[in-house]
Design an enzyme around this catalytic site. Sequence first.
Site, mmCIF file in Angstrom:
data_model
loop_
_atom_site.group_PDB
_atom_site.id
_atom_site.type_symbol
_atom_site.label_atom_id
_atom_site.label_comp_id
_atom_site.label_asym_id
_atom_site.label_seq_id
_atom_site.Cartn_x
_atom_site.Cartn_y
_atom_site.Cartn_z
ATOM 1 N N GLY A 36 0.857 -0.998 0.219
ATOM 2 C CA GLY A 36 -0.084 0.025 -0.034
ATOM 3 C C GLY A 36 0.943 1.174 0.068
ATOM 4 O O GLY A 36 2.159 1.110 0.117
ATOM 5 N N ALA A 74 -4.575 -8.756 1.041
ATOM 6 C CA ALA A 74 -4.546 -10.063 0.948
ATOM 7 C C ALA A 74 -3.284 -10.070 -0.296
ATOM 8 O O ALA A 74 -3.101 -9.081 -1.120
ATOM 9 C CB ALA A 74 -5.620 -10.871 0.346
ATOM 10 N N ASN A 91 -0.839 -15.132 5.105
ATOM 11 C CA ASN A 91 -1.359 -13.678 5.074
ATOM 12 C C ASN A 91 -2.860 -13.672 4.849
ATOM 13 O O ASN A 91 -3.502 -13.233 5.663
ATOM 14 C CB ASN A 91 -0.437 -13.105 4.063
ATOM 15 C CG ASN A 91 -0.646 -11.477 3.826
ATOM 16 O OD1 ASN A 91 -1.030 -11.038 5.178
ATOM 17 N ND2 ASN A 91 -0.845 -10.730 2.863
ATOM 18 N N THR A 116 -13.103 -13.291 -4.271
ATOM 19 C CA THR A 116 -12.778 -13.269 -5.774
ATOM 20 C C THR A 116 -13.569 -14.411 -6.540
ATOM 21 O O THR A 116 -13.834 -15.497 -5.951
ATOM 22 C CB THR A 116 -11.483 -13.455 -5.796
ATOM 23 O OG1 THR A 116 -11.051 -13.853 -7.296
ATOM 24 C CG2 THR A 116 -11.117 -15.032 -4.907
ATOM 25 N N TYR A 140 -4.252 -18.983 -4.432
ATOM 26 C CA TYR A 140 -5.029 -17.820 -4.098
ATOM 27 C C TYR A 140 -6.714 -18.098 -4.099
ATOM 28 O O TYR A 140 -6.991 -17.823 -2.807
ATOM 29 C CB TYR A 140 -4.578 -16.765 -5.228
ATOM 30 C CG TYR A 140 -5.545 -15.572 -5.240
ATOM 31 C CD1 TYR A 140 -5.628 -14.783 -4.062
ATOM 32 C CD2 TYR A 140 -6.470 -15.329 -6.088
ATOM 33 C CE1 TYR A 140 -6.245 -13.808 -3.941
ATOM 34 C CE2 TYR A 140 -7.259 -14.338 -6.236
ATOM 35 C CZ TYR A 140 -7.167 -13.096 -4.997
ATOM 36 O OH TYR A 140 -8.176 -12.298 -5.099
ATOM 37 N N ASN A 169 -13.102 -8.809 -12.740
ATOM 38 C CA ASN A 169 -11.896 -8.179 -12.851
ATOM 39 C C ASN A 169 -11.790 -6.611 -12.353
ATOM 40 O O ASN A 169 -12.468 -5.655 -13.284
ATOM 41 C CB ASN A 169 -11.222 -8.144 -14.218
ATOM 42 C CG ASN A 169 -10.883 -9.713 -14.516
ATOM 43 O OD1 ASN A 169 -11.665 -10.455 -14.440
ATOM 44 N ND2 ASN A 169 -9.674 -9.804 -14.697
ATOM 45 N N LEU A 189 -3.829 -6.699 -16.741
ATOM 46 C CA LEU A 189 -4.034 -6.397 -18.203
ATOM 47 C C LEU A 189 -3.997 -4.796 -18.492
ATOM 48 O O LEU A 189 -3.078 -4.425 -19.337
ATOM 49 C CB LEU A 189 -5.063 -7.109 -19.010
ATOM 50 C CG LEU A 189 -5.215 -6.801 -20.188
ATOM 51 C CD1 LEU A 189 -3.859 -7.275 -21.115
ATOM 52 C CD2 LEU A 189 -6.524 -7.276 -20.919
ATOM 53 N N ARG A 220 -12.810 -11.591 -20.251
ATOM 54 C CA ARG A 220 -13.017 -11.298 -18.561
ATOM 55 C C ARG A 220 -14.142 -10.244 -18.563
ATOM 56 O O ARG A 220 -14.591 -9.422 -19.415
ATOM 57 C CB ARG A 220 -11.811 -10.719 -18.130
ATOM 58 C CG ARG A 220 -10.669 -11.783 -18.202
ATOM 59 C CD ARG A 220 -10.736 -12.608 -16.850
ATOM 60 N NE ARG A 220 -9.749 -13.850 -17.283
ATOM 61 C CZ ARG A 220 -9.755 -14.878 -17.990
ATOM 62 N NH1 ARG A 220 -10.830 -15.126 -18.838
ATOM 63 N NH2 ARG A 220 -8.733 -15.602 -17.673
ATOM 64 N N ASP A 284 -5.467 -19.942 -16.567
ATOM 65 C CA ASP A 284 -6.617 -18.795 -17.138
ATOM 66 C C ASP A 284 -7.708 -19.680 -17.816
ATOM 67 O O ASP A 284 -7.540 -20.032 -18.874
ATOM 68 C CB ASP A 284 -5.783 -18.046 -18.316
ATOM 69 C CG ASP A 284 -5.238 -16.601 -17.776
ATOM 70 O OD1 ASP A 284 -5.665 -16.299 -16.587
ATOM 71 O OD2 ASP A 284 -4.526 -16.168 -18.402
HETATM 72 N N1 UDP Z 1 -3.342 -10.979 -20.065
HETATM 73 C C1 UDP Z 1 -2.721 -10.735 -20.986
HETATM 74 N N2 UDP Z 1 -1.452 -10.355 -20.930
HETATM 75 C C2 UDP Z 1 -0.761 -9.758 -19.719
HETATM 76 C C3 UDP Z 1 -1.913 -9.737 -18.598
HETATM 77 C C4 UDP Z 1 -2.901 -10.616 -18.627
HETATM 78 O O1 UDP Z 1 -3.001 -11.288 -22.128
HETATM 79 O O2 UDP Z 1 0.343 -9.399 -19.824
HETATM 80 C C5 UDP Z 1 -4.753 -11.789 -19.950
HETATM 81 C C6 UDP Z 1 -5.152 -12.732 -18.890
HETATM 82 O O3 UDP Z 1 -4.463 -13.903 -19.646
HETATM 83 C C7 UDP Z 1 -6.404 -12.713 -18.759
HETATM 84 C C8 UDP Z 1 -6.769 -11.245 -18.822
HETATM 85 O O4 UDP Z 1 -5.796 -10.648 -19.533
HETATM 86 O O5 UDP Z 1 -7.111 -13.398 -19.654
HETATM 87 C C9 UDP Z 1 -7.029 -10.529 -17.594
HETATM 88 O O6 UDP Z 1 -5.739 -10.718 -16.927
HETATM 89 P P1 UDP Z 1 -5.430 -10.059 -15.609
HETATM 90 O O7 UDP Z 1 -4.251 -10.618 -15.121
HETATM 91 O O8 UDP Z 1 -5.617 -8.703 -15.483
HETATM 92 O O9 UDP Z 1 -6.808 -10.388 -14.463
HETATM 93 P P2 UDP Z 1 -7.066 -11.926 -13.947
HETATM 94 O O10 UDP Z 1 -8.143 -12.472 -15.119
HETATM 95 O O11 UDP Z 1 -6.018 -12.937 -13.870
HETATM 96 O O12 UDP Z 1 -7.699 -11.888 -12.667
#
Ligand code: UDP
Length: 331
Positions: A36, A74, A91, A116, A140, A169, A189, A220, A284
Amino acid sequence: MTVLVVGGAGYIGSHMVKTLKKNNIETVVFDNLEKGHLEAIKDTLFHKGDLRNKDEVESVFQNHKITAVMHFSAYSLVGESMEKPEIYYENNVFGTLNLLNAMKKAGVKHFIFSSTAAIFGEPVKLPINEDHPQKPTNVYGETKLAVEKMLDWYDKIYDIKNVKLRYFNAAGADPSGEIGEYHETETHLIPLILQAALGERKHITIYGNDYDTKDGTCIRDYIHINDLTDAHLLALNYLEIEKKSNFFNLGNGCGHSVKEIIAVAKKITGKNIKVINGNRRPGDPAILIATSKKAKEVLDWSPKLNNINTIVETAWKWHNGTAKKWKKNYA
Ligand code: UDP
Protein backbone atom coordinates in the site's frame (compact mmCIF):
# COMPACT_ATOMS: atom_id res chain seq x y z
CA MET A 1 -20.06 4.63 12.92
CA THR A 2 -16.36 3.93 12.33
CA VAL A 3 -15.23 1.51 9.64
CA LEU A 4 -11.85 -0.18 9.87
CA VAL A 5 -10.48 -0.57 6.34
CA VAL A 6 -7.87 -3.31 6.44
CA GLY A 7 -5.52 -2.93 3.49
CA GLY A 8 -6.89 0.58 3.05
CA ALA A 9 -3.69 1.94 1.48
CA GLY A 10 -3.90 -0.50 -1.45
CA TYR A 11 -5.67 -0.20 -4.80
CA ILE A 12 -9.21 -1.22 -3.88
CA GLY A 13 -8.89 -0.23 -0.21
CA SER A 14 -7.88 3.37 -0.97
CA HIS A 15 -10.86 3.81 -3.31
CA MET A 16 -13.04 2.44 -0.52
CA VAL A 17 -11.64 4.99 1.91
CA LYS A 18 -12.49 7.76 -0.53
CA THR A 19 -16.05 6.48 -0.94
CA LEU A 20 -16.56 6.17 2.82
CA LYS A 21 -15.29 9.69 3.38
CA LYS A 22 -17.57 11.05 0.66
CA ASN A 23 -20.41 9.49 2.60
CA ASN A 24 -19.20 11.05 5.86
CA ILE A 25 -18.39 7.72 7.45
CA GLU A 26 -15.45 7.74 9.85
CA THR A 27 -12.62 5.60 8.63
CA VAL A 28 -9.51 4.06 10.14
CA VAL A 29 -6.97 2.39 7.87
CA PHE A 30 -4.92 -0.60 9.00
CA ASP A 31 -2.12 -1.47 6.59
CA ASN A 32 1.45 -2.78 6.79
CA LEU A 33 2.42 -0.70 3.70
CA GLU A 34 4.06 -3.73 2.10
CA LYS A 35 2.02 -3.05 -1.03
CA GLY A 36 0.00 0.00 0.00
CA HIS A 37 0.91 3.68 -0.32
CA LEU A 38 0.35 6.47 2.21
CA GLU A 39 -0.16 8.96 -0.65
CA ALA A 40 -3.37 7.11 -1.45
CA ILE A 41 -4.94 7.88 1.92
CA LYS A 42 -3.99 11.46 2.70
CA ASP A 43 -5.81 12.95 5.71
CA THR A 44 -7.00 9.56 6.90
CA LEU A 45 -6.59 8.04 10.36
CA PHE A 46 -3.85 5.48 9.83
CA HIS A 47 -2.73 2.60 12.04
CA LYS A 48 0.32 0.74 10.78
CA GLY A 49 0.29 -2.95 11.47
CA ASP A 50 0.49 -6.43 10.05
CA LEU A 51 -2.36 -8.93 10.15
CA ARG A 52 0.06 -11.75 10.90
CA ASN A 53 0.93 -10.03 14.18
CA LYS A 54 -1.86 -10.70 16.68
CA ASP A 55 -0.83 -7.86 19.03
CA GLU A 56 -0.75 -5.31 16.23
CA VAL A 57 -4.21 -6.37 15.08
CA GLU A 58 -5.63 -6.22 18.59
CA SER A 59 -4.13 -2.81 19.23
CA VAL A 60 -6.14 -1.13 16.46
CA PHE A 61 -9.35 -2.29 18.15
CA GLN A 62 -8.07 -1.07 21.52
CA ASN A 63 -7.28 2.37 20.10
CA HIS A 64 -10.43 2.94 18.06
CA LYS A 65 -14.08 2.22 18.57
CA ILE A 66 -14.71 0.19 15.42
CA THR A 67 -18.23 -0.66 14.27
CA ALA A 68 -17.51 -2.64 11.11
CA VAL A 69 -14.53 -4.07 9.27
CA MET A 70 -13.86 -4.12 5.53
CA HIS A 71 -11.03 -6.45 4.64
CA PHE A 72 -9.01 -5.80 1.46
CA SER A 73 -5.60 -6.97 2.57
CA ALA A 74 -4.35 -10.10 0.81
CA TYR A 75 -1.72 -11.44 -1.51
CA SER A 76 -3.47 -11.78 -4.85
CA LEU A 77 -1.08 -12.96 -7.53
CA VAL A 78 -2.21 -16.31 -8.92
CA GLY A 79 1.21 -17.27 -10.32
CA GLU A 80 3.03 -16.39 -7.09
CA SER A 81 0.47 -18.36 -5.08
CA MET A 82 1.44 -21.50 -7.02
CA GLU A 83 5.11 -20.96 -6.19
CA LYS A 84 4.85 -19.86 -2.57
CA PRO A 85 1.60 -21.30 -1.14
CA GLU A 86 2.85 -20.87 2.43
CA ILE A 87 2.90 -17.05 2.27
CA TYR A 88 -0.65 -17.09 0.85
CA TYR A 89 -1.99 -19.28 3.65
CA GLU A 90 -0.11 -17.26 6.24
CA ASN A 91 -1.20 -13.83 5.05
CA ASN A 92 -4.65 -14.52 3.61
CA VAL A 93 -5.93 -17.22 5.97
CA PHE A 94 -3.95 -16.90 9.21
CA GLY A 95 -3.99 -13.09 8.92
CA THR A 96 -7.77 -13.07 8.54
CA LEU A 97 -8.11 -15.48 11.47
CA ASN A 98 -6.22 -12.98 13.64
CA LEU A 99 -8.51 -10.23 12.41
CA LEU A 100 -11.67 -12.16 13.19
CA ASN A 101 -10.39 -13.12 16.63
CA ALA A 102 -9.55 -9.50 17.38
CA MET A 103 -13.08 -8.54 16.27
CA LYS A 104 -14.53 -11.23 18.52
CA LYS A 105 -12.53 -9.89 21.47
CA ALA A 106 -13.61 -6.30 20.74
CA GLY A 107 -17.25 -7.28 20.13
CA VAL A 108 -17.31 -6.06 16.50
CA LYS A 109 -20.03 -7.88 14.59
CA HIS A 110 -19.96 -6.72 10.96
CA PHE A 111 -17.42 -7.88 8.40
CA ILE A 112 -17.20 -7.27 4.65
CA PHE A 113 -14.85 -9.54 2.79
CA SER A 114 -13.08 -9.03 -0.56
CA SER A 115 -13.51 -12.37 -2.20
CA THR A 116 -12.89 -13.32 -5.79
CA ALA A 117 -14.13 -15.08 -8.91
CA ALA A 118 -11.11 -17.37 -8.39
CA ILE A 119 -13.08 -19.33 -5.76
CA PHE A 120 -15.12 -20.83 -8.63
CA GLY A 121 -12.23 -22.16 -10.73
CA GLU A 122 -12.91 -23.31 -14.29
CA PRO A 123 -16.49 -22.29 -15.14
CA VAL A 124 -18.96 -25.07 -15.79
CA LYS A 125 -21.70 -22.61 -16.75
CA LEU A 126 -21.83 -18.96 -17.78
CA PRO A 127 -22.57 -16.39 -16.57
CA ILE A 128 -21.28 -17.37 -13.13
CA ASN A 129 -23.88 -16.93 -10.42
CA GLU A 130 -23.60 -17.48 -6.67
CA ASP A 131 -24.61 -21.18 -6.98
CA HIS A 132 -21.76 -22.04 -9.31
CA PRO A 133 -19.60 -24.93 -7.96
CA GLN A 134 -16.58 -23.75 -5.99
CA LYS A 135 -13.43 -25.51 -7.17
CA PRO A 136 -10.45 -23.15 -7.16
CA THR A 137 -7.65 -24.03 -9.55
CA ASN A 138 -4.98 -22.09 -7.69
CA VAL A 139 -3.79 -21.44 -4.15
CA TYR A 140 -4.93 -17.82 -4.20
CA GLY A 141 -8.56 -18.81 -4.86
CA GLU A 142 -8.25 -21.63 -2.33
CA THR A 143 -7.17 -19.24 0.45
CA LYS A 144 -10.10 -16.91 -0.30
CA LEU A 145 -12.51 -19.86 -0.24
CA ALA A 146 -11.00 -21.02 3.07
CA VAL A 147 -11.79 -17.60 4.53
CA GLU A 148 -15.34 -17.69 3.14
CA LYS A 149 -15.86 -20.97 5.01
CA MET A 150 -14.23 -19.63 8.16
CA LEU A 151 -16.63 -16.69 8.03
CA ASP A 152 -19.64 -19.03 7.96
CA TRP A 153 -18.47 -20.70 11.16
CA TYR A 154 -17.66 -17.39 12.86
CA ASP A 155 -21.18 -16.31 12.03
CA LYS A 156 -22.78 -19.49 13.40
CA ILE A 157 -20.63 -19.72 16.51
CA TYR A 158 -19.75 -16.09 17.37
CA ASP A 159 -22.52 -14.22 15.56
CA ILE A 160 -20.09 -12.17 13.44
CA LYS A 161 -22.19 -11.30 10.39
CA ASN A 162 -20.46 -11.03 7.03
CA VAL A 163 -21.00 -10.06 3.44
CA LYS A 164 -18.71 -11.79 0.95
CA LEU A 165 -18.17 -9.92 -2.30
CA ARG A 166 -16.66 -11.93 -5.15
CA TYR A 167 -15.04 -9.50 -7.55
CA PHE A 168 -14.50 -10.31 -11.16
CA ASN A 169 -11.82 -8.10 -12.84
CA ALA A 170 -11.46 -4.92 -10.78
CA ALA A 171 -10.25 -2.15 -13.08
CA GLY A 172 -10.18 1.60 -13.67
CA ALA A 173 -9.39 4.42 -11.29
CA ASP A 174 -11.14 7.19 -9.44
CA PRO A 175 -12.31 9.69 -12.09
CA SER A 176 -10.45 12.48 -10.22
CA GLY A 177 -7.17 10.85 -11.28
CA GLU A 178 -5.86 11.27 -7.72
CA ILE A 179 -5.64 7.58 -6.91
CA GLY A 180 -5.46 4.39 -8.95
CA GLU A 181 -3.77 1.06 -9.40
CA TYR A 182 -0.08 1.11 -8.48
CA HIS A 183 1.78 -2.14 -8.01
CA GLU A 184 5.55 -2.52 -7.83
CA THR A 185 5.15 -5.73 -9.81
CA GLU A 186 2.32 -5.22 -12.26
CA THR A 187 0.59 -8.30 -13.67
CA HIS A 188 -2.85 -6.98 -14.65
CA LEU A 189 -3.87 -6.45 -18.21
CA ILE A 190 -5.14 -2.84 -18.29
CA PRO A 191 -2.23 -1.25 -16.35
CA LEU A 192 0.27 -3.24 -18.43
CA ILE A 193 -1.30 -2.04 -21.70
CA LEU A 194 -1.32 1.57 -20.48
CA GLN A 195 2.29 1.34 -19.33
CA ALA A 196 3.13 0.08 -22.84
CA ALA A 197 1.24 3.10 -24.23
CA LEU A 198 3.40 5.36 -22.06
CA GLY A 199 6.57 3.69 -23.31
CA GLU A 200 7.30 2.30 -19.85
CA ARG A 201 7.13 -1.18 -21.38
CA LYS A 202 8.19 -2.21 -24.83
CA HIS A 203 5.04 -4.15 -25.61
CA ILE A 204 2.05 -6.04 -24.27
CA THR A 205 2.02 -9.82 -24.60
CA ILE A 206 -1.30 -11.53 -25.30
CA TYR A 207 -1.38 -14.70 -23.21
CA GLY A 208 -2.80 -17.08 -25.79
CA ASN A 209 -4.73 -16.39 -28.99
CA ASP A 210 -6.03 -19.91 -29.55
CA TYR A 211 -8.85 -19.98 -27.00
CA ASP A 212 -12.33 -21.00 -28.04
CA THR A 213 -13.60 -17.40 -28.05
CA LYS A 214 -14.68 -14.97 -30.78
CA ASP A 215 -11.15 -13.71 -31.45
CA GLY A 216 -9.13 -16.45 -29.75
CA THR A 217 -8.19 -14.36 -26.68
CA CYS A 218 -9.51 -14.66 -23.12
CA ILE A 219 -12.69 -12.89 -22.13
CA ARG A 220 -13.11 -11.21 -18.75
CA ASP A 221 -15.76 -9.18 -16.96
CA TYR A 222 -14.12 -5.84 -16.07
CA ILE A 223 -15.78 -3.91 -13.26
CA HIS A 224 -14.97 -0.34 -12.28
CA ILE A 225 -13.33 0.07 -8.90
CA ASN A 226 -15.85 2.73 -7.79
CA ASP A 227 -18.76 0.44 -8.64
CA LEU A 228 -17.09 -2.11 -6.37
CA THR A 229 -16.75 0.37 -3.53
CA ASP A 230 -20.42 1.34 -3.98
CA ALA A 231 -21.31 -2.32 -3.48
CA HIS A 232 -19.35 -2.33 -0.21
CA LEU A 233 -21.26 0.67 1.01
CA LEU A 234 -24.55 -1.06 0.23
CA ALA A 235 -23.25 -4.21 1.96
CA LEU A 236 -22.48 -2.15 5.06
CA ASN A 237 -26.01 -0.82 5.04
CA TYR A 238 -27.36 -4.33 4.49
CA LEU A 239 -25.52 -5.65 7.55
CA GLU A 240 -26.81 -2.81 9.69
CA ILE A 241 -30.41 -3.27 8.63
CA GLU A 242 -30.72 -7.01 8.02
CA LYS A 243 -28.12 -8.20 10.54
CA LYS A 244 -27.48 -11.35 8.54
CA SER A 245 -24.74 -12.74 6.34
CA ASN A 246 -24.84 -12.96 2.56
CA PHE A 247 -22.65 -13.33 -0.54
CA PHE A 248 -22.67 -11.71 -3.98
CA ASN A 249 -20.85 -11.94 -7.29
CA LEU A 250 -19.82 -8.53 -8.62
CA GLY A 251 -19.29 -7.96 -12.32
CA ASN A 252 -20.91 -6.11 -15.20
CA GLY A 253 -22.28 -9.25 -16.80
CA CYS A 254 -20.51 -8.61 -20.06
CA GLY A 255 -17.17 -9.81 -21.28
CA HIS A 256 -14.35 -8.22 -23.26
CA SER A 257 -11.51 -10.07 -24.93
CA VAL A 258 -7.85 -9.17 -24.48
CA LYS A 259 -7.75 -7.93 -28.07
CA GLU A 260 -10.82 -5.74 -27.49
CA ILE A 261 -9.22 -4.16 -24.43
CA ILE A 262 -6.07 -3.40 -26.41
CA ALA A 263 -8.18 -1.81 -29.17
CA VAL A 264 -10.04 0.35 -26.62
CA ALA A 265 -6.73 1.41 -25.06
CA LYS A 266 -5.27 2.33 -28.46
CA LYS A 267 -8.31 4.48 -29.21
CA ILE A 268 -8.31 6.23 -25.83
CA THR A 269 -4.58 6.86 -25.56
CA GLY A 270 -4.07 7.61 -29.23
CA LYS A 271 -0.80 5.67 -28.93
CA ASN A 272 0.51 2.85 -30.97
CA ILE A 273 0.84 -0.07 -28.58
CA LYS A 274 3.11 -2.90 -29.66
CA VAL A 275 1.42 -6.28 -29.26
CA ILE A 276 3.12 -9.67 -29.13
CA ASN A 277 1.37 -13.04 -29.18
CA GLY A 278 2.59 -15.21 -26.32
CA ASN A 279 1.75 -18.54 -24.74
CA ARG A 280 -1.29 -19.17 -22.62
CA ARG A 281 -0.85 -18.33 -18.93
CA PRO A 282 -1.35 -21.51 -16.87
CA GLY A 283 -4.67 -21.58 -15.03
CA ASP A 284 -6.42 -18.92 -17.18
CA PRO A 285 -10.00 -19.96 -18.01
CA ALA A 286 -11.14 -18.88 -21.51
CA ILE A 287 -14.15 -16.91 -20.29
CA LEU A 288 -15.15 -15.46 -16.92
CA ILE A 289 -18.37 -13.49 -16.80
CA ALA A 290 -20.50 -12.85 -13.73
CA THR A 291 -24.14 -12.36 -13.24
CA SER A 292 -24.78 -9.82 -10.50
CA LYS A 293 -28.53 -10.20 -10.56
CA LYS A 294 -28.53 -11.09 -6.87
CA ALA A 295 -26.52 -7.98 -5.88
CA LYS A 296 -28.90 -5.87 -7.94
CA GLU A 297 -31.99 -7.40 -6.36
CA VAL A 298 -30.86 -7.68 -2.74
CA LEU A 299 -28.47 -4.73 -2.39
CA ASP A 300 -30.04 -2.54 -5.08
CA TRP A 301 -26.59 -2.23 -6.61
CA SER A 302 -26.30 -0.80 -10.08
CA PRO A 303 -22.87 -0.28 -11.64
CA LYS A 304 -22.59 3.23 -13.09
CA LEU A 305 -19.14 3.26 -14.70
CA ASN A 306 -19.80 0.04 -16.55
CA ASN A 307 -18.79 1.15 -20.02
CA ILE A 308 -15.41 -0.31 -20.93
CA ASN A 309 -14.37 3.03 -22.45
CA THR A 310 -15.00 4.74 -19.10
CA ILE A 311 -13.05 2.05 -17.26
CA VAL A 312 -10.01 2.45 -19.53
CA GLU A 313 -10.34 6.27 -19.68
CA THR A 314 -10.23 6.61 -15.89
CA ALA A 315 -7.28 4.21 -15.72
CA TRP A 316 -5.50 6.24 -18.43
CA LYS A 317 -6.06 9.53 -16.59
CA TRP A 318 -4.39 7.99 -13.55
CA HIS A 319 -1.48 6.31 -15.36
CA ASN A 320 -0.80 9.36 -17.51
CA GLY A 321 -0.94 11.69 -14.50
CA THR A 322 -0.45 11.09 -10.79
CA ALA A 323 0.99 7.57 -11.24
CA LYS A 324 3.97 9.13 -13.04
CA LYS A 325 4.67 11.35 -10.00
CA TRP A 326 4.45 8.35 -7.68
CA LYS A 327 6.88 6.52 -9.90
CA LYS A 328 9.42 9.31 -9.49
CA ASN A 329 9.01 9.27 -5.71
CA TYR A 330 9.52 5.54 -5.53
CA ALA A 331 12.40 5.40 -8.01
N1 UDP B 1 -3.41 -10.96 -19.94
C1 UDP B 1 -2.64 -10.90 -21.10
N2 UDP B 1 -1.42 -10.31 -21.01
C2 UDP B 1 -0.92 -9.77 -19.87
C3 UDP B 1 -1.72 -9.82 -18.70
C4 UDP B 1 -2.96 -10.42 -18.76
O1 UDP B 1 -3.04 -11.39 -22.15
O2 UDP B 1 0.21 -9.27 -19.88
C5 UDP B 1 -4.75 -11.58 -20.00
C6 UDP B 1 -4.94 -12.74 -19.03
O3 UDP B 1 -4.55 -13.94 -19.65
C7 UDP B 1 -6.43 -12.67 -18.76
C8 UDP B 1 -6.77 -11.18 -18.90
O4 UDP B 1 -5.69 -10.62 -19.61
O5 UDP B 1 -7.14 -13.37 -19.74
C9 UDP B 1 -6.91 -10.49 -17.58
O6 UDP B 1 -5.78 -10.80 -16.80
P1 UDP B 1 -5.47 -10.07 -15.42
O7 UDP B 1 -4.15 -10.59 -14.93
O8 UDP B 1 -5.60 -8.60 -15.59
O9 UDP B 1 -6.64 -10.52 -14.46
P2 UDP B 1 -7.14 -12.00 -14.03
O10 UDP B 1 -8.19 -12.36 -15.05
O11 UDP B 1 -5.97 -12.91 -14.01
O12 UDP B 1 -7.73 -11.77 -12.68
